[in-house]
Enzyme design. Structure first.
Site, short mmCIF file in Angstrom:
data_model
loop_
_atom_site.label_atom_id
_atom_site.label_comp_id
_atom_site.label_asym_id
_atom_site.label_seq_id
_atom_site.Cartn_x
_atom_site.Cartn_y
_atom_site.Cartn_z
N SER A 1 -51.12 -14.14 -44.32
CA SER A 1 -50.60 -14.42 -45.66
C SER A 1 -49.54 -15.51 -45.63
O SER A 1 -49.44 -16.32 -46.56
CB SER A 1 -50.06 -13.14 -46.30
OG SER A 1 -49.00 -12.59 -45.55
N ASP B 1 -43.27 -18.91 -41.85
CA ASP B 1 -42.95 -18.25 -40.59
C ASP B 1 -43.57 -19.07 -39.47
O ASP B 1 -44.66 -19.65 -39.65
CB ASP B 1 -43.52 -16.82 -40.56
CG ASP B 1 -42.92 -15.97 -39.44
OD1 ASP B 1 -43.31 -16.19 -38.27
OD2 ASP B 1 -42.07 -15.12 -39.74
N ILE C 1 -52.04 -9.46 -40.53
CA ILE C 1 -52.08 -9.61 -41.99
C ILE C 1 -50.86 -10.38 -42.48
O ILE C 1 -50.97 -11.29 -43.32
CB ILE C 1 -52.18 -8.24 -42.67
CG1 ILE C 1 -53.53 -7.59 -42.32
CG2 ILE C 1 -52.02 -8.36 -44.18
CD1 ILE C 1 -53.69 -6.18 -42.86
N TYR C 2 -49.70 -10.04 -41.97
CA TYR C 2 -48.48 -10.78 -42.31
C TYR C 2 -48.65 -12.26 -41.97
O TYR C 2 -48.38 -13.14 -42.81
CB TYR C 2 -47.29 -10.20 -41.55
CG TYR C 2 -46.04 -11.05 -41.60
CD1 TYR C 2 -45.20 -11.01 -42.70
CD2 TYR C 2 -45.73 -11.92 -40.56
CE1 TYR C 2 -44.06 -11.81 -42.76
CE2 TYR C 2 -44.59 -12.72 -40.61
CZ TYR C 2 -43.77 -12.67 -41.72
OH TYR C 2 -42.65 -13.46 -41.76
N CYS C 3 -49.11 -12.55 -40.77
CA CYS C 3 -49.24 -13.94 -40.33
C CYS C 3 -50.26 -14.70 -41.18
O CYS C 3 -50.04 -15.86 -41.54
CB CYS C 3 -49.65 -14.00 -38.86
SG CYS C 3 -48.43 -13.33 -37.71
#
Length: 239
Positions: free
Chosen positions: A152, A136, A148-150
């Protein structure tokens, strides 16, 4: 199976599109999916075998790794598309649970599958076989609401570099970093327009843009350890 292209998260959206396009181009494709959905009929209609596994739990990861290792004698490419996306909750316990889930989907599953299929990738008859991680653009410039998304996805990007070193010279390992490819159903019109307004090419990219980047990596015999941004220029719009 020999000379197969494996795609995780192929039950919908980008993964589904890439699986169908690769099949159209003559590749042997094997698709992983998380849960039953009507779109799977498109894969089955094209004769694409589908394997179910929940990559959010260690048992699901190990199940898929072992099944792929047993089924696939040689692997032309392994595409890690499976992903989850949501904002970080305020509740600490919920945030911790989300961290573990995203870590397993975005990092642990690719790590284990890469390890499990390393020998099959080395047995490919192609000059080079490929691993492609879908990361991403916010792996480099995180959005605090999705921290947290970023994080991972940033970990997955780093794994790309590690595996590029470990698996050379036979296996090329690269990443594709999408921007606004296809809005989620829950995106409001106001949010869509805001994001498009922050994107140089003033549109969402669509799934074909990711497929074209994937095909470029499979075709190029001299690219490894690289990331292709497919974001319409959003990552540089406000530098």
């Amino acid at each position: 199976m020999d000379e197969v292209v494996i795609i995780t998260g192929a039950g919908t959206r980008v993964g589904l599109h890439c699986a169908l396009r690769l099949k159209q181009q003559g590749y042997r494709v094997l698709a992983h999916y998380h849960s039953e959905r009507p779109e799977l009929e498109q894969l089955q209609h094209q004769g694409i075998p589908c394997l179910q596994a929940d990559l959010a739990c260690p048992e699901g990861i190990e199940q898929l790794a072992e099944e792929l290792r047993q089924r696939c004698h040689s692997v032309r490419a392994l595409v890690h598309n499976a992903s989850a996306f949501e904002t970080t909750p305020d509740d600490p316990a919920e945030a911790s649970a989300l961290f573990e889930r995203f870590y397993r989907i975005h990092m642990l599953a690719p790590y284990r599958l890469n390890r499990a299929l390393a020998e099959a990738l080395n047995r490919s008859q192609a000059l080079h076989s490929d691993i492609v991680h879908i990361t991403d653009i916010f792996a480099d410039n995180p959005n605090p609401a999705f921290d947290i998304y970023c994080a991972s996805k940033a970990g997955l990007a780093n794994l790309s570099l590690s595996f590029a070193k470990q698996l050379a010279p036979k296996v090329k390992v690269n990443a594709i970093a999408p921007g606004p490819i296809r809005f989620k159903e829950w995106h409001s019109e106001a949010v869509k327009q805001q994001i498009i307004g922050q994107t140089l090419l003033r549109s969402e990219g669509g799934e074909e843009a990711i497929y074209l980047a994937l095909q470029a990596l499979l075709d190029n015999p001299y690219t490894t350890g690289s990331t292709i941004k497919v974001d319409g220029g959003r990552s540089i719009a406000h530098l």
